[in-house]
Structure formats: structure tokens, C-alpha cells
Design a protein around this motif. Structure first.
Motif, PDB file in Angstrom:
ATOM      1  N   PHE A 161      18.100 -15.439  -2.022  1.00 58.21           N
ATOM      2  CA  PHE A 161      18.580 -16.441  -2.974  1.00 58.21           C
ATOM      3  C   PHE A 161      19.771 -15.962  -3.803  1.00 58.21           C
ATOM      4  N   LEU A 162      20.106 -14.676  -3.727  1.00 59.44           N
ATOM      5  CA  LEU A 162      21.255 -14.184  -4.480  1.00 59.44           C
ATOM      6  C   LEU A 162      22.548 -14.395  -3.690  1.00 59.44           C
ATOM      7  N   VAL A 305      29.551 -21.158  -6.027  1.00 57.74           N
ATOM      8  CA  VAL A 305      28.836 -22.372  -5.620  1.00 57.74           C
ATOM      9  C   VAL A 305      29.533 -23.014  -4.424  1.00 57.74           C
ATOM     10  N   GLY A 306      30.863 -23.103  -4.486  1.00 58.98           N
ATOM     11  CA  GLY A 306      31.609 -23.698  -3.382  1.00 58.98           C
ATOM     12  C   GLY A 306      31.456 -22.906  -2.093  1.00 58.98           C
ATOM     13  N   ARG A 307      31.518 -21.584  -2.200  1.00 53.76           N
ATOM     14  CA  ARG A 307      31.409 -20.730  -1.006  1.00 53.76           C
ATOM     15  C   ARG A 307      30.029 -20.845  -0.372  1.00 53.76           C
ATOM     16  N   GLU A 308      28.991 -20.777  -1.191  1.00 51.78           N
ATOM     17  CA  GLU A 308      27.625 -20.822  -0.662  1.00 51.78           C
ATOM     18  C   GLU A 308      27.314 -22.205  -0.079  1.00 51.78           C
ATOM     19  N   THR A 309      27.788 -23.269  -0.743  1.00 44.82           N
ATOM     20  CA  THR A 309      27.567 -24.621  -0.243  1.00 44.82           C
ATOM     21  C   THR A 309      28.290 -24.837   1.079  1.00 44.82           C
ATOM     22  N   GLY A 315      26.209 -24.497   8.895  1.00 44.19           N
ATOM     23  CA  GLY A 315      25.084 -24.142   9.759  1.00 44.19           C
ATOM     24  C   GLY A 315      24.237 -22.983   9.302  1.00 44.19           C
ATOM     25  N   ASN A 316      24.419 -22.533   8.051  1.00 39.17           N
ATOM     26  CA  ASN A 316      23.604 -21.442   7.518  1.00 39.17           C
ATOM     27  C   ASN A 316      22.885 -21.941   6.265  1.00 39.17           C
ATOM     28  N   TRP A 321      20.634 -21.560  -1.118  1.00 38.14           N
ATOM     29  CA  TRP A 321      19.872 -20.958  -2.209  1.00 38.14           C
ATOM     30  C   TRP A 321      20.791 -20.200  -3.162  1.00 38.14           C
ATOM     31  N   GLY A 322      21.882 -19.637  -2.651  1.00 38.76           N
ATOM     32  CA  GLY A 322      22.822 -18.951  -3.526  1.00 38.76           C
ATOM     33  C   GLY A 322      23.456 -19.898  -4.516  1.00 38.76           C
ATOM     34  N   ALA A 323      23.827 -21.096  -4.045  1.00 40.75           N
ATOM     35  CA  ALA A 323      24.408 -22.093  -4.939  1.00 40.75           C
ATOM     36  C   ALA A 323      23.385 -22.555  -5.969  1.00 40.75           C
TER      37      ALA A 323
END
Length: 347
Positions: A161-162, A305-309, A315-316, A321-323
Motif C-alpha cells: 500500500f505504500l 497520486v497521479g503516478r499510482e493511479t 493493468g497493475n 493502494w498507493g494513491a
């Protein structure tokens, strides 16, 4: 901060780091006191590793002070096992109110070194050059404080989640486990404050300011913090020309306990950070207390947030969870700050 930043930028431009330019200088003439504060037997193995790493440094510390925070059993065992290792080792019990600030202030009462270096009981220097690298910076008399990086040693794997940009790089929320995080400088730079796991100060000006403020620092497992932030800000308020230097090449490995790898701890620690920041704002003013946090919240976290989303959309899905973690952390910290502003933490 600009003067220090220009100096370090110029050294890099010329292909010479500050550490290189100071090699062979008078850093060995500076005496040093290394301080490790401990409160629980649960970290005994880490504490023992930290002591061994300090005693194995290429430049020996003038003294190593182990401060035990109101734990008689731990104090007795530490005296029995650590004092015989070197005549430079002193084990003492916290003479101030319970908590990390009180333990650190106990060491400041006793320390004789020109430079006082603080190392967490669950952190250990990665290199035998750790102490010498810290002391090199102090040959510049404008430098009042020096700190370095802390990299997590996870109990198993990094929590999913990190958020993290690239495997092996620090993530935006790694500060929650007391480690270097994305958004900090990646080259030697002047900064507002240092991280407590790996930091140092000129002893005399810090002692003259009364050391660390009680009431905002960690007490046992209660994850309040920011006492080092408050001290760094107060140091520069009283010494406007003082430089606080962050050198990411000065590294400690910081053990992360299993309880800190759960989402609940992320929320608890973020909330506590907000409470602590509110306390600092009352003590020294919101402008100084929140200057770095505004830039971090406005620039660094939205990119995370943008990168994780985006990664989740490609497809990942686990990356979502990071966002979520970033948004949850900001929300919890905001709630803690609001609560702290409405109530008073006793000093």
C-alpha cells in the motif's frame, strides 16, 4: 537556505563534493559524542548492532552515551553488556520526563563533544565512514547541523500500500516509518530540518537553546514526532546565518518493525504528525512550522497520486493502494492538525 544551496551547487558544478573538498582537513580535531536513546528490550538486537557499528567507525567518537528511557531492566542489561566493550561507552537513565525529548536532553546535559550525533536505537550506520563524513561538514563554521539518509529494512517485503516510483527508491510516505522519502534532496543541500534517526548538531548552541521541547516527541510507542523539526527551526530563528545540511550519502539502515507495516499505523502516524505540527505552530509560528509541508503537499503528493493511479489503469491494480494511502495520510494528518489547533499539548 540559499547560501548553503549555492555552495553545494558550486561544488557539484566543479565536480567536487563538499566531502571531497574537506578531505584531509581539520575534522579530526572536532570531538564528538554519539547518542543512542532506547526504551524497550524488544529492540535489543538492533541496539546491539547500533553500538557495534558506532564502535567500529574509522574515526572514534570521544564518547558514546546510551540513554535508557525509564526501563530499569533495559538499563541493567545495557550496563552489563555495553560498558565493558569500550571505556568510551556510558549508560545512563533518562533524568527528564519520559519520552524521546527527555532522553535526548539527558544526553545534552552530559555530552562533552563539540558535535553531538543522534542515532536511533533501531538504526545502524551503513559505512565505517559515517561519523567522519558527518564531521567533515562541520569544518565550515556556518554549519550548525548535519543529517543523512535512513533507508528501511523491512521485516519481510515493502508493504504494497505504500507508493514508490521505482523499486529501491524511497516512496513519498516513507517518512511514516522514520525513513528518507521522495521529495527530499537527492544531493547535499541546505534544508529546514533533519530526520531524527540520523542527525547531528553543534552542542553549544543547541544546549544554549535548552535542547528539545518536551510534549511533542515520541513517548514509547505513541507515534508523536517533530521534536527535531522544532529544534532545527528554533536554531535558525536564533542563528539566522546557521546552515542545516542534509547529505544523502551519509546513510543508516533503519529497521522497520512489523506493526509499522500495517495500514492502521499509516493512519495513526499521519494523525499524530498533524497533532505534532499543530503544537509546533503554536510554539514557533505556522509559517516556519509548515513551510516545507506546503510544498510537499502541493507538489510531491499529487504527482504520487497521479503516478499510482496511472499504473493501476495500465493493468497493475495493486498500485491503486498507493494513491489511496496518500489521500488517507493527508486526510488523517489534516484531522490531527485540526484537533491539535483546538486543544493544547502540555509542555
Amino acid at each position: 537556505y540559499l547560501r548553503g544551496s549555492r555552495q553545494h551547487a558550486l561544488a557539484r558544478k566543479n565536480g567536487v563534493t563538499q566531502q571531497d573538498s574537506l578531505a584531509g582537513s581539520s575534522s579530526s580535531a572536532l570531538s564528538s559524542t554519539v547518542v543512542v536513546c532506547a526504551y524497550t528490550l524488544d529492540r535489543w538486537d538492533d541496539l546491539s548492532a547500533a553500538v557495534d557499528a558506532v564502535l567500529d567507525q574509522s574515526i572514534a567518537a570521544s564518547e558514546l552515551i546510551l540513554v535508557i528511557d525509564h526501563n530499569d531492566e533495559l538499563a541493567e542489561r545495557a550496563r552489563a553488556e555495553f560498558s565493558p566493550r569500550s571505556s568510551s561507552v556510558t549508560v545512563v537513565e533518562n533524568r527528564h520526563p519520559r519520552g524521546l525529548s527527555g532522553a535526548r536532553n539527558t544526553s545534552l546535559d552530559m555530552a562533552t563533544g563539540d558535535i553531538v550525533v543522534f542515532l536511533d536505537d533501531d538504526a545502524r550506520p551503513r559505512s565505517t565512514q559515517w561519523l567522519s563524513s558527518i564531521l567533515h561538514h562541520y569544518t565550515d563554521r556556518a554549519v550548525y547541523a548535519v543529517g543523512g539518509s535512513a533507508y528501511p529494512v523491512w521485516p519481510h517485503t515493502r508493504p504494497a500500500f505504500l507508493p514508490t516510483a521505482v523499486t529501491g527508491e524511497p516512496g513519498e510516505l516513507d517518512w511514516i516509518v522514520g525513513c528518507t522519502y521522495r521529495g527530499q534532496p537527492t544531493t547535499t543541500s541546505a534544508v529546514r530540518n533533519l530526520m531524527g534517526a540520523n542527525m547531528s548538531f553543534r552542542r553549544e548552541p543547541v544546549a544554549a537553546l535548552g535542547g528539545f521541547v518536551s510534549g511533542i516527541g515520541r513517548i514509547g510507542r505513541i507515534p508523536l514526532g517533530c521534536e527535531e523539526t522544532e529544534l532545527c527551526i528554533r536554531l535558525r530563528q536564533n542563528h539566522p546565518d546557521a546552515e542545516i545540511v542534509f547529505d544523502p550519502s551519509i546513510i543508516v539502515d533503519h529497521t522497520v518493525s512489523a506493526d509499522r507495516t500495517r495500514p492502521r499505523y499509516l493512519l495513526t502516524r499521519s494523525y499524530a504528525e498533524g497533532v505534532s505540527k499543530a503544537a509546533i505552530s503554536r510554539l514557533i509560528g505556522a509559517e516556519d512550522a509548515l513551510s516545507s509541508e506546503r510544498a510537499y503537499t502541493a507538489k510531491v503528493l499529487p504527482r504520487a497520486v497521479g503516478r499510482e493511479t496511472s499504473a493501476a489503469a495500465r493493468g497493475n491494480p495493486v498500485r491503486m493502494w498507493g494513491a489511496v494511502a496518500v489521500v488517507a495520510s493527508v486526510g488523517a494528518a489534516g484531522m490531527g492538525y485540526a484537533r491539535g489547533r483546538l486543544s493544547r499539548i502540555s509542555n
